[in-house]
Design an enzyme around this catalytic site. Sequence first.
Site: not given
Length: 726
Positions: A68, A113, A116, A136
């Site tokens: 992200a 992300g 993920e 993260e």
Amino acid sequence: MDESTMNKTVLEVGADGVGIITIVNPPLNLVSVDVFLSLKKSIEEAVQRDDIKALVITGSQGKFSAGADVTTFGKGIKARTDFGFLSIEFATDTLEAARKPIVAAIDGPAFGGGLEVALACHARISTSAAQLGLTELQYGILPGLGGTQRLPRLVGLPKALEMIMMSKRISGKDALKLGLVDAIAPRDTLLSTARQWALDISDYRKPWVVSLYKTDRLEPLSEARIILNLAKSQARERTPNLTHPLVCIDVIEEGIVAGPRTGLWKEAEALLQLRQSDTCKALVHFFFAQRATLKIPGITDMALSPRKINKVAILGGGLMGSGIATAFLLANYHVILKEVDHNLLLAGIGRVKANLRSHAKKGKMTKEKLETVSSLLEGVLDYDSFKDVDLVIEAVLEDVSLKQQVFADLEKYCPQHCIFASNTSSIDLNKIGENTTSQNRILGAHFFSPAQFMPLLEIVRTEWTSLQVLVDLLDVSKKIKKTAVVVGNCTGFAVNRMFFPFSQAATLLVERGADIYQIDQSITSFGMPMGPFRLADLVGFRVAVASGSQYIEKFKERVHKSYLIPFMLEDKREGQSTCKGFYLYDEKRKASPDPEIVKFVEKARRASQVTVDPKLSRLSAGEIVEMLFFPVVNEACRILAEGVAIRASDLDIASVLGRGFPAYRGGIIFWANFIGSKYICSRLEDWSRVYGKFFEPCPYLVEHAMKQIPLVMLSPLKDTLKTVDF
Ligand code: NAD
């Protein structure tokens, strides 16, 4: 870049009936909200289309996705489409529950992300060099797209915890061993392998795995509880001031105890909270501050190419010289180490070799590399082999006249193009170069101890240092894997100058009644690796006095002159090296408080003619932190006002990477702004009334406090230092 070619996904269908969805958001294919919405749309369209049997998700230009966009962290969530809810609506209901199999084809980075998304696919194929990680936690948040639930189910709890807690990145090759990816393929056949895998799932030749409900790798509940409790106690010990690692473990636990879908909801809620936390804001600031160091106005924008540095000479094989030599050898430079006599040379080379061996022992280097690297080291006692040296780093004793002599010698023996760098802790570089005509190629290369590990390189430019020389050293710093901060020339430069008042405040407080060990304890509880007295023991009192004397001479009107260390030196206490300093050290270097220290404190108190202030013996940990760090903030303000640092965030990086100020507090200036300049200034004014000029706030701080604005606001990017072309 044209907006229309970014922030989206592209769906293409091959004759084999496999739809390839490519994330297109160069350069790193970050997964923004727009990318997720586009990905969702592409998957929904593909599921509807009769000509598509299976799907592959990949990233453009050989990069799956670096995760992200960090700029969105530390901010509130505006819409339901934001990350918290994408975990359930997108990753789980659209992607993982799709009626057609989806395979991730991973090359380059797959972080946060990005990884993920891949975890929610039904299989993962990667190149061996791909890099995978849930990173993260390093930004103060937790994996928020189902990573806390899926990774433990794919690789087992211990490995998942190790990866998540340490923000660890692993190669595709290692990911295969863990079961995180299903197969490895060379770069040129990655897509075709993934396509075939997707078709095989669709035709039931390969299993259709839904990670969220996989159970075979997950430990039974009783065992899982033991592993989670251990992880919690490790997190408490490693980062006692941080809550987000514990929140993350709780989220993982929720999924194991109450089921993965409940875990997903808890993950989404936790993400919402953590994204707005002070820790997240500080860590995000630190991330961008570190990136900002790469851009130095007036230097990196001047289109100068670095010259090639082949041969490096280090003067002095003591503590610093041996560490610096190690750092250069690890980057494959040919290194000459010069000492003054045979025994000192042998000792220096011995230290470098021991450093290299310890590197290999930790598995960071193969035996073959150890041999190759060791062969690049040459020990010398004279300047004969300096005629083709490109860079010299001087790390002899902190003595002005010795350094002046050394630089005059260098001018005689080195080629015209050779760069002369000094590792001095505090001496003004103009003084060092006084006996030469080479001022344009002299600069500071201030490493921190232990130089082979500490990530900061403080590059000091004088008014004469040429741009070319700065560009060259900046390039070298990247090669030896250091973060470089360029500062102006002054006594102590930025890092030592900023932190000198820290140790001064500590001795001032002790002489007036505070307890040495309580001060150290309060400072480590705040998050520093060690307190000022333990640090003084480690550095050694002789070095501390040598660099302190420069500072005292230069800023005599406002320094606190203490007799404490000089009295201890008279008694042959030099710090850890003599097993006696502020602490006593046993044979394993374990430190314990020394009751005899009171004797020296009382003697110093008498010599300074100060009286004990009973209030100082009752200081809380918070007050101790303020009394030691607010003078640091004050000095940092002077450094900014004088233009020694070109931006406040450089001082944040310098404080964290050079002195171990906690990154989760963002660095010294970020922390000061969090507390507020008005409060800091008023406390300093109060103390200066009682304890003298040492605490008096500088005009820059006073002005910011009056206007109640952050400490950076009045400091334009100053670039007043004169430069001469090389
Ligand atoms: P040190 O005493 O461990 O080593 C200095 C070495 O220089 C000695 O081995 C000495 O024999 C050698 N030397 C003296 N004259 C020489 C010459 N003419 N040619 C070659 N070698 C010579 O000292 P150190 O702690 O390594 O510090 C070296 C420099 O680095 C100092 O300027 C110090 O201020 C600076 N520094 C020290 C630290 C630290 O934590 N110790 C940190 C940053 C910078």
